[in-house]
Scaffold this active site. Structure first.
Site, PDB file in Angstrom:
ATOM      1  N   TYR A 111      39.939   9.852  30.888  1.00  0.00           N
ATOM      2  CA  TYR A 111      41.114   9.633  32.016  1.00  0.00           C
ATOM      3  C   TYR A 111      42.436   9.641  30.589  1.00  0.00           C
ATOM      4  CZ  TYR A 111      38.799   9.392  35.922  1.00  0.00           C
ATOM      5  OH  TYR A 111      37.898   9.398  37.265  1.00  0.00           O
ATOM      6  N   VAL A 118      47.786  14.850  49.891  1.00  0.00           N
ATOM      7  CA  VAL A 118      47.396  14.035  51.077  1.00  0.00           C
ATOM      8  C   VAL A 118      47.787  14.598  51.869  1.00  0.00           C
ATOM      9  CG1 VAL A 118      47.732  11.396  51.216  1.00  0.00           C
ATOM     10  CG2 VAL A 118      47.867  12.507  48.561  1.00  0.00           C
TER      11      VAL A 118
END
Length: 305
Positions: A52, A225
């Site tokens: 990450y 989303v």
């Protein structure tokens, strides 16, 4: 916040995990506000991975938390390793060196949980076992798990690894629910009946492995989303109806839908928005009825046989 036992361990964890993949998008003051807002909500479990931000996310988190020995005991830290540029790597040496890097960036001398990231088809489980033993004996890692693995991959590891596999991090949301739909449609002749994961949901329940759903608001593979998305009018209408009944946001209901499942899942929330984080944490207080759960499932386009 409610808690659960992580797998077969004695580790009590909040039912919501805070994913830190995007924390490198925040400046230092914003990162500090976010981390401490999570702590105020009782969301003390933070999920990381060595990839990450190419490691920057772990460094930014540690700085935002103000890591020291006193603070360390107030949080539960999980990280993942095994992904390298252009390949996956579960070799002993890579696991050990990855953990050393993770600990250095997080400014701690141990991880509560280490997960093996995407499956490595070249895995030699004997090497994984050696790495886990060394990490456990040195005190660098206390609990172990996997991510994105199906039952046979886990069974192969368990043949050699002494430590319990306490968690399996898997993609799961209302719109990405094949691990649920395949269980409804056993022996049927249409797409929903296809077993894509070896019935990992039931396997994890039988083995007391905690499922950690990642991307709980996504449809597809990072396509977007589903909340407030015009592509899903029926689903959003149903979620909003349930949200109004409970006096909470649609975000809260999307997480509560996962928590309602008796598998005792621990969703990993990836938002860096404090208000949305708080809405996610409120899901710990919401118990959907069976009727509400099924109505949301069907509104996402899932068909019951």
């Amino acid at each position: 916040m409610r808690s659960l036992k992580l797998g077969t361990s004695n580790l009590d964890v909040p039912v919501i995990a805070v994913g830190c993949m995007r924390i490198n998008s925040l400046d230092k003051p914003a990162a500090e506000r976010f981390v401490h807002a999570a702590l105020d909500e009782g969301a003390t479990f933070f999920d990381h991975a060595d990839i990450y931000g190419n490691g920057a996310s772990e460094e930014i988190f540690a700085d935002a938390l103000g890591m020291n020995s006193r603070v360390r005991e107030q949080v539960i830290l999980q990280s993942k390793c095994g992904i390298r540029p252009g390949m996956f790597d579960f070799s002993r040496d890579h696991i050990l060196s990855s953990v050393d890097g993770i600990l250095r960036r997080l400014k701690t001398d141990y991880l509560d949980v280490l997960l093996l990231h995407r499956p490595d088809t070249l895995v030699e489980p004997e090497e994984v076992a050696e790495a886990f033993d060394q990490l456990e004996q040195s005190g660098k890692v206390r609990h172990f798990g996997v991510s994105n693995q199906h039952p046979r991959q886990i069974e192969l590891l368990k043949r050699y690894v002494r430590q319990p596999i306490v968690a399996n991090q898997l993609q799961l949301s209302i719109t990405n629910a094949t691990m649920i739909s395949s269980g409804f449609n056993v022996n049927m002749e249409y797409e929903a009946a296809v077993d894509r994961d070896g019935y990992i949901l039931d396997y994890c329940r039988l083995q007391d492995i905690t499922i950690q759903p990642w991307s709980p608001f996504q449809f597809g593979f990072f396509e977007g989303v589903f909340l407030d998305n015009p592509k899903f009018p029926e689903l959003n209408a149903q979620i909003n109806t349930v949200a109004a009944t409970h006096g909470v946001s649609n975000t809260t209901i999307a997480v509560a839908w996962l928590l309602r499942h008796p598998a005792r899942m621990q969703p990993v929330i990836g938002t860096m928005n404090i208000d949305r984080l708080r809405d996610c944490c409120r899901a710990s207080e919401v118990q959907l009825s069976r009727e509400e759960w099924y109505a949301i499932y069907r509104a996402a386009g899932n068909v019951l046989p």
